[in-house]
Design a protein around this motif. Structure first.
Motif, PDB file in Angstrom:
ATOM      1  N   VAL A 158       0.719  -1.249  -0.092  1.00  0.00           N
ATOM      2  CA  VAL A 158      -0.041   0.094   0.049  1.00  0.00           C
ATOM      3  C   VAL A 158       1.056   1.326   0.123  1.00  0.00           C
ATOM      4  CG1 VAL A 158      -1.645   1.323   1.443  1.00  0.00           C
ATOM      5  CG2 VAL A 158      -1.942  -1.092   0.995  1.00  0.00           C
ATOM      6  N   GLY A 159       1.888   1.349   0.845  1.00  0.00           N
ATOM      7  CA  GLY A 159       2.759   2.495   1.170  1.00  0.00           C
ATOM      8  C   GLY A 159       3.470   2.982  -0.031  1.00  0.00           C
ATOM      9  N   PRO A 160       4.108   1.904  -0.953  1.00  0.00           N
ATOM     10  CA  PRO A 160       4.923   2.416  -2.336  1.00  0.00           C
ATOM     11  C   PRO A 160       4.026   2.775  -3.159  1.00  0.00           C
ATOM     12  CG  PRO A 160       5.703   0.411  -1.223  1.00  0.00           C
ATOM     13  CD  PRO A 160       4.349   0.502  -0.596  1.00  0.00           C
ATOM     14  N   LEU A 161       2.673   2.711  -3.298  1.00  0.00           N
ATOM     15  CA  LEU A 161       1.796   2.747  -4.357  1.00  0.00           C
ATOM     16  C   LEU A 161       1.937   4.452  -4.899  1.00  0.00           C
ATOM     17  CD1 LEU A 161      -0.199   1.548  -6.545  1.00  0.00           C
ATOM     18  CD2 LEU A 161      -1.967   2.198  -4.913  1.00  0.00           C
ATOM     19  N   PRO A 162       1.632   5.210  -4.247  1.00  0.00           N
ATOM     20  CA  PRO A 162       1.692   6.629  -4.497  1.00  0.00           C
ATOM     21  C   PRO A 162       3.273   6.978  -5.041  1.00  0.00           C
ATOM     22  CG  PRO A 162       0.619   6.569  -2.431  1.00  0.00           C
ATOM     23  CD  PRO A 162       1.277   5.182  -2.791  1.00  0.00           C
ATOM     24  N   ALA A 163       4.111   6.389  -4.309  1.00  0.00           N
ATOM     25  CA  ALA A 163       5.579   6.975  -4.368  1.00  0.00           C
ATOM     26  C   ALA A 163       6.203   6.472  -5.793  1.00  0.00           C
ATOM     27  CB  ALA A 163       6.455   6.326  -3.326  1.00  0.00           C
ATOM     28  N   LYS A 164       5.688   5.404  -6.285  1.00  0.00           N
ATOM     29  CA  LYS A 164       6.193   4.966  -7.428  1.00  0.00           C
ATOM     30  C   LYS A 164       5.659   5.748  -8.538  1.00  0.00           C
ATOM     31  CE  LYS A 164       6.531   0.005  -6.382  1.00  0.00           C
ATOM     32  NZ  LYS A 164       6.115  -1.419  -6.493  1.00  0.00           N
ATOM     33  N   ARG A 165       4.564   6.484  -8.361  1.00  0.00           N
ATOM     34  CA  ARG A 165       3.973   7.477  -9.475  1.00  0.00           C
ATOM     35  C   ARG A 165       4.660   8.717  -9.288  1.00  0.00           C
ATOM     36  NH1 ARG A 165      -0.750   6.229 -12.181  1.00  0.00           N
ATOM     37  NH2 ARG A 165      -1.790   4.113 -11.494  1.00  0.00           N
ATOM     38  N   ILE A 166       5.027   9.003  -7.870  1.00  0.00           N
ATOM     39  CA  ILE A 166       5.460  10.247  -7.817  1.00  0.00           C
ATOM     40  C   ILE A 166       6.869  10.465  -8.028  1.00  0.00           C
ATOM     41  CG2 ILE A 166       5.917  11.812  -5.910  1.00  0.00           C
ATOM     42  CD1 ILE A 166       3.593  10.862  -4.318  1.00  0.00           C
ATOM     43  N   HIS A 167       7.527   9.527  -7.804  1.00  0.00           N
ATOM     44  CA  HIS A 167       8.935   9.433  -8.135  1.00  0.00           C
ATOM     45  C   HIS A 167       9.394   9.888  -9.541  1.00  0.00           C
ATOM     46  CE1 HIS A 167      13.421   9.127  -7.455  1.00  0.00           C
ATOM     47  NE2 HIS A 167      13.436   8.365  -8.460  1.00  0.00           N
ATOM     48  N   PRO A 168       8.652   9.169 -10.523  1.00  0.00           N
ATOM     49  CA  PRO A 168       8.918   9.607 -12.175  1.00  0.00           C
ATOM     50  C   PRO A 168       8.629  10.883 -12.439  1.00  0.00           C
ATOM     51  CG  PRO A 168       8.195   7.302 -11.888  1.00  0.00           C
ATOM     52  CD  PRO A 168       8.079   7.937 -10.442  1.00  0.00           C
ATOM     53  N   THR A 169       7.415  11.200 -11.786  1.00  0.00           N
ATOM     54  CA  THR A 169       6.979  12.561 -12.013  1.00  0.00           C
ATOM     55  C   THR A 169       7.832  13.685 -11.575  1.00  0.00           C
ATOM     56  OG1 THR A 169       4.767  11.713 -12.027  1.00  0.00           O
ATOM     57  CG2 THR A 169       4.623  14.193 -12.028  1.00  0.00           C
ATOM     58  N   PHE A 170       8.163  13.490 -10.221  1.00  0.00           N
ATOM     59  CA  PHE A 170       9.172  14.373  -9.510  1.00  0.00           C
ATOM     60  C   PHE A 170      10.342  14.500 -10.534  1.00  0.00           C
ATOM     61  CE2 PHE A 170      10.688  16.970  -6.214  1.00  0.00           C
ATOM     62  CZ  PHE A 170      12.138  16.574  -6.149  1.00  0.00           C
ATOM     63  N   SER A 171      10.857  13.443 -10.960  1.00  0.00           N
ATOM     64  CA  SER A 171      12.298  13.520 -11.617  1.00  0.00           C
ATOM     65  C   SER A 171      12.115  14.095 -13.114  1.00  0.00           C
ATOM     66  CB  SER A 171      12.790  11.996 -11.858  1.00  0.00           C
ATOM     67  OG  SER A 171      12.995  11.323 -10.881  1.00  0.00           O
ATOM     68  N   LYS A 172      11.037  14.168 -13.660  1.00  0.00           N
ATOM     69  CA  LYS A 172      10.701  14.841 -14.741  1.00  0.00           C
ATOM     70  C   LYS A 172      10.990  16.287 -15.018  1.00  0.00           C
ATOM     71  CE  LYS A 172       7.484  11.662 -17.279  1.00  0.00           C
ATOM     72  NZ  LYS A 172       5.865  11.519 -17.841  1.00  0.00           N
ATOM     73  N   LEU A 173      10.758  16.978 -13.546  1.00  0.00           N
ATOM     74  CA  LEU A 173      11.099  18.337 -13.569  1.00  0.00           C
ATOM     75  C   LEU A 173      12.544  18.742 -13.393  1.00  0.00           C
ATOM     76  CD1 LEU A 173      10.080  21.082 -13.357  1.00  0.00           C
ATOM     77  CD2 LEU A 173       9.774  20.661 -10.642  1.00  0.00           C
ATOM     78  N   LYS A 174      12.999  17.639 -12.860  1.00  0.00           N
ATOM     79  CA  LYS A 174      14.566  17.797 -12.772  1.00  0.00           C
ATOM     80  C   LYS A 174      15.194  17.565 -13.914  1.00  0.00           C
ATOM     81  CE  LYS A 174      14.296  18.243  -8.147  1.00  0.00           C
ATOM     82  NZ  LYS A 174      14.542  19.692  -7.602  1.00  0.00           N
ATOM     83  N   LEU A 175      14.425  16.385 -14.627  1.00  0.00           N
ATOM     84  CA  LEU A 175      15.207  16.290 -15.937  1.00  0.00           C
ATOM     85  C   LEU A 175      15.041  17.389 -17.078  1.00  0.00           C
ATOM     86  CD1 LEU A 175      14.177  12.679 -16.580  1.00  0.00           C
ATOM     87  CD2 LEU A 175      16.719  13.505 -16.213  1.00  0.00           C
ATOM     88  N   PHE A 176      13.761  18.121 -16.923  1.00  0.00           N
ATOM     89  CA  PHE A 176      13.447  19.404 -17.689  1.00  0.00           C
ATOM     90  C   PHE A 176      14.316  20.279 -17.311  1.00  0.00           C
ATOM     91  CE2 PHE A 176      11.380  23.189 -18.845  1.00  0.00           C
ATOM     92  CZ  PHE A 176      10.992  23.031 -20.235  1.00  0.00           C
ATOM     93  N   LEU A 177      14.541  20.666 -16.005  1.00  0.00           N
ATOM     94  CA  LEU A 177      15.766  21.636 -15.690  1.00  0.00           C
ATOM     95  C   LEU A 177      17.089  21.272 -16.341  1.00  0.00           C
ATOM     96  CD1 LEU A 177      14.896  22.025 -11.954  1.00  0.00           C
ATOM     97  CD2 LEU A 177      14.480  23.657 -13.684  1.00  0.00           C
ATOM     98  N   GLY A 178      17.393  20.291 -16.494  1.00  0.00           N
ATOM     99  CA  GLY A 178      18.826  19.753 -16.916  1.00  0.00           C
ATOM    100  C   GLY A 178      18.892  19.944 -18.490  1.00  0.00           C
ATOM    101  N   ALA A 179      17.608  19.486 -19.037  1.00  0.00           N
ATOM    102  CA  ALA A 179      17.683  19.827 -20.621  1.00  0.00           C
ATOM    103  C   ALA A 179      17.437  21.181 -20.844  1.00  0.00           C
ATOM    104  CB  ALA A 179      16.518  19.159 -21.129  1.00  0.00           C
TER     105      ALA A 179
END
Length: 704
Positions: free
Chosen positions: A21-42
């Motif tokens: 139950v716990g990791p369910l949102p985290a798996k969705r959140i982590h990639p989305t959170f990373s996309k902003l960082k990746l966009f910053l790098g790009a």
């Protein structure tokens, strides 16, 4: 106890596997959170790429001027073509940007920049080898000696009316050759670069500001802009390296080149850097194809991670929520709303003052970036490659530190918009007062016989119409339109060895030394046998002042760049959220239209007025300038820049007063000023503050 309704898909997993139950949102959140960082790098890499190519073009502008044998005013038109490209699409891209796929629009822009950069290389492969102007010499009885002064040569341009007619015909034919217009490839390449760069800044910055946490927005923008400053630094270093190489390297014997990088006829390998910049711009476009239209707000993801693990219903709700996308409007609808939106934006007096400030800032900065290397070369007697190198290794890294400091201060002290305006105003005034010390960097004019001094060594007013013929070289039949300078033992530069009256020589190539120079005997009554070497004389007093000028320039760049990030963020706080992208695009458009476009043209035309000796094309006709009146150059160049900065100081003060009136403690539009500037702006411009439609309408101007 309230009974919870749990979907069957979740119930089975939650009851049988509690740990799932716990990791369910985290798996969705982590990639989305990373996309902003990746966009910053790009985005940072795209800033790097555009900065690399933009600064490289600025750094080798003088090389282009010399290679195509054009005046500085025409060079200004070529430089201004970049701004024309921006003007063609900037306002449309900025307005439609939030309503389309912003990352993909940026990707297309980077590809267009790459195409424009490659187009600029074409003239090198279409033109022949570069032939710099050299004097004609006659071989004496001894095969090891040549004479620059030969009475048997009838090379004087006024020898007969027939020769004058022939020269005029030759000049007209030269202007009709294909090579005379190959500079248009560089102009078109710059135009495409301007079109391609248009979406990068407004769409990229607004994309970050939309999906980053508000208190991190200024810091992220500062980091992207700071990282992007590495591009201009390397661009100038690349320009310095290419300027030190001969333009036709690999296809000519360098031992036969009789000039060095300090000579005003020297042309570096300008085309190599264009190839490198084109590849980098192409690579910068690739990451943006993989980003989505929109992202969840960074703050929302943090709140989701803090949810209680036992709230299964909450987990299902947050995990099921898709990123909120902005509504897509039809093209016809967007175009129809354009004029009302522009009118709404221009009703904001604070934004109008900001636009005026941008215009004057653009004028001064564009002129500085285009002609600073030439100013350093002419004023302080340094080679163009060294001037470009020093700008790259000293000026731009200092500017990076200043920009980072400005962003850090903004975040560290959580400056309100009034605080940012006050900080920017005070800091800019300090940098302005420091820049006035440039006028103390006085340097003597190059002593050229017949131009700035008489043949007897007496100083005279610098004039391009001065008498170049004297009794000592009257019989030498020297050509007035040639420039192949030599430095005499008396410390005076002569346009050619012929004008020095040199009768013999020893050595060859760069090591050639001319002897029996009769024009140098005027000052010594013929008691000595004077000689001359290739190249113009050095000005030691100017070289000694150069380190002090560098220290002053470095301090100025550091202080001025600290204003950059806070000033840039102000524009997001003085307009309503839905107008952020449009406001940035409009500000950039107006700045380029009234600043970036005319500045290099009129500065180039003013600099041309200080020219004392124009070069001559290989087929005849006037080329680029060889010698400037350095005092007039300094007064025109620094004088106009100081005048523009004076206007900026006044506008910074007005901007601060307007912002303080609008957002300050006494303003009726802000209920709580003890909050960071991000929340301050939101409190002014959200419907929660003014719930009724009438109240919102009354405060529409403030929110803009």
């Amino acid at each position: 106890m309230e009974k919870r309704i749990i979907p069957d898909q979740i119930k089975d997993k939650s009851l049988s596997q509690d740990k799932s139950v716990g990791p369910l949102p985290a798996k969705r959140i982590h990639p989305t959170f990373s996309k902003l960082k990746l966009f910053l790098g790009a985005l940072a890499f795209s800033f790097f790429a555009k900065g690399l190519s933009g600064s490289y073009v600025k750094s080798i502008s003088t090389q282009i001027e010399r290679r195509f044998e054009i005046p500085s005013s025409l060079l200004g038109i070529i430089d201004g073509s970049f701004e024309i490209g921006n003007l063609m699409v900037m306002i449309l891209v900025s307005y439609l940007g939030p309503k389309v796929h912003r990352p993909k629009v940026i990707a297309v822009g980077c590809l267009i920049m790459s195409l424009g950069t490659f187009l600029s290389v074409m003239p090198h492969f279409l033109m022949g080898r570069y032939n710099y102007e050299r004097i004609s010499v006659s071989i004496n009885n001894s095969s090891t000696s040549v004479s620059a002064c030969s009475p048997t040569l009838s090379l004087h341009p006024s020898a007969s009316d027939d020769m004058e007619a022939a020269e005029e015909l030759k000049d007209s034919e030269c202007e009709k050759t294909a090579n005379s217009y190959l500079w248009m490839f560089v102009l078109m390449g710059n135009l495409l670069r301007g079109i391609g760069e248009a979406p990068v800044i407004p769409l990229g910055i607004s994309y970050i500001d939309d999906f980053a946490k508000e208190e991190n927005s200024a810091f992220y923008i500062g980091m992207v802009r700071t990282t992007g400053m590495v591009g201009p630094t390397l661009g100038y270093l690349l320009g310095a390296f290419c300027a030190s190489l001969w333009v036709d390297i690999g296809s000519v014997d360098l031992d036969n080149i009789t000039i060095n990088p300090k000579d005003t006829r020297w042309v570096g390998a300008w085309w190599i850097g264009f190839l490198i910049c084109g590849i980098v711009n192409f690579l910068s476009s690739l990451p943006f194809w993989f980003f989505s239209h929109s992202l969840p707000k960074e703050e929302e993801k943090r709140n989701t991670k803090e949810l209680n693990i036992s709230s299964v219903t909450a987990q299902v709700d947050h995990s099921a929520v898709e990123p909120q996308s902005q509504p897509k409007l039809k093209f016809s609808k967007a175009v129809k709303d354009f004029l009302p939106t522009l009118k709404k934006l221009l009703r904001n007096p604070t934004f109008l003052v900001f636009l005026l400030l941008t215009i004057f800032q653009y004028n001064s900065l564009v002129a500085l970036g285009t002609y600073e290397p030439k100013f350093m070369e002419q004023q302080f007697n340094v080679s163009l490659s060294n001037a470009i190198f020093l700008i790259g290794v000293i000026l731009f890294p200092t500017a990076i530190l200043g920009m980072f400091l400005g962003g850090f201060i903004t975040k560290k002290f959580k400056l309100l918009v009034t605080g940012m305006a006050k900080f920017s105003c005070i800091t800019f005034i300090i940098s302005y007062l420091l820049s006035l010390l440039y006028f103390m960097s006085d340097c003597e004019v190059l002593q050229v016989a017949g131009l700035t001094v008489s043949y007897s060594g007496i100083k005279q007013s610098a004039s391009p119409k001065a008498s170049l013929i004297a009794s000592c070289n009257f019989d030498c039949n020297c050509m007035l339109n040639q420039w192949d300078p030599v430095c005499g033992d008396n410390g005076i530069t002569y346009m050619t060895a012929c004008f020095a009256g040199c009768k013999s020589s020893t050595g060859s190539g760069k090591n050639m030394i001319f002897h029996n120079c009769s024009c140098m005997d005027i000052q010594s009554s013929g008691l000595s046998n004077f000689s001359a070497v290739l190249g113009q004389c050095q000005r030691e007093s100017c070289t000694n002042k150069f380190p002090y000028f560098l220290v002053l320039l470095t301090a100025y760049a550091f202080i001025l760049s600290a204003v950059s990030t806070p000033t840039y963020v102000i524009i997001f706080r003085i307009v309503s959220p839905d107008l952020k992208s449009f406001a940035v695009g409009t500000e950039t458009l107006i700045g380029r239209l009234l600043g970036g476009l005319p500045a290099p043209i009129y500065f180039g035309a003013l600099i041309d007025q200080t020219c004392l000796k124009w070069g001559t094309k290989s087929c005849g006709g006037s080329g680029s300038c060889r010698v400037y009146d350095t005092k007039a150059f300094r007064n025109v160049y620094l004088g106009f820049i100081s005048g523009l900065r004076t206007a900026c100081c006044f506008l910074y003060i007005v901007l601060f007063i307007l912002i303080k009136k609008q957002f300050g403690p006494d303003s009726k539009d802000v209920k709580n000023t003890d909050v960071p500037y991000e929340k301050e702006s939101a409190s002014v411009c959200t419907k929660e503050t003014f719930p009724s439609a009438k109240t919102v309408a009354d405060h529409e101007v403030t929110c803009m």
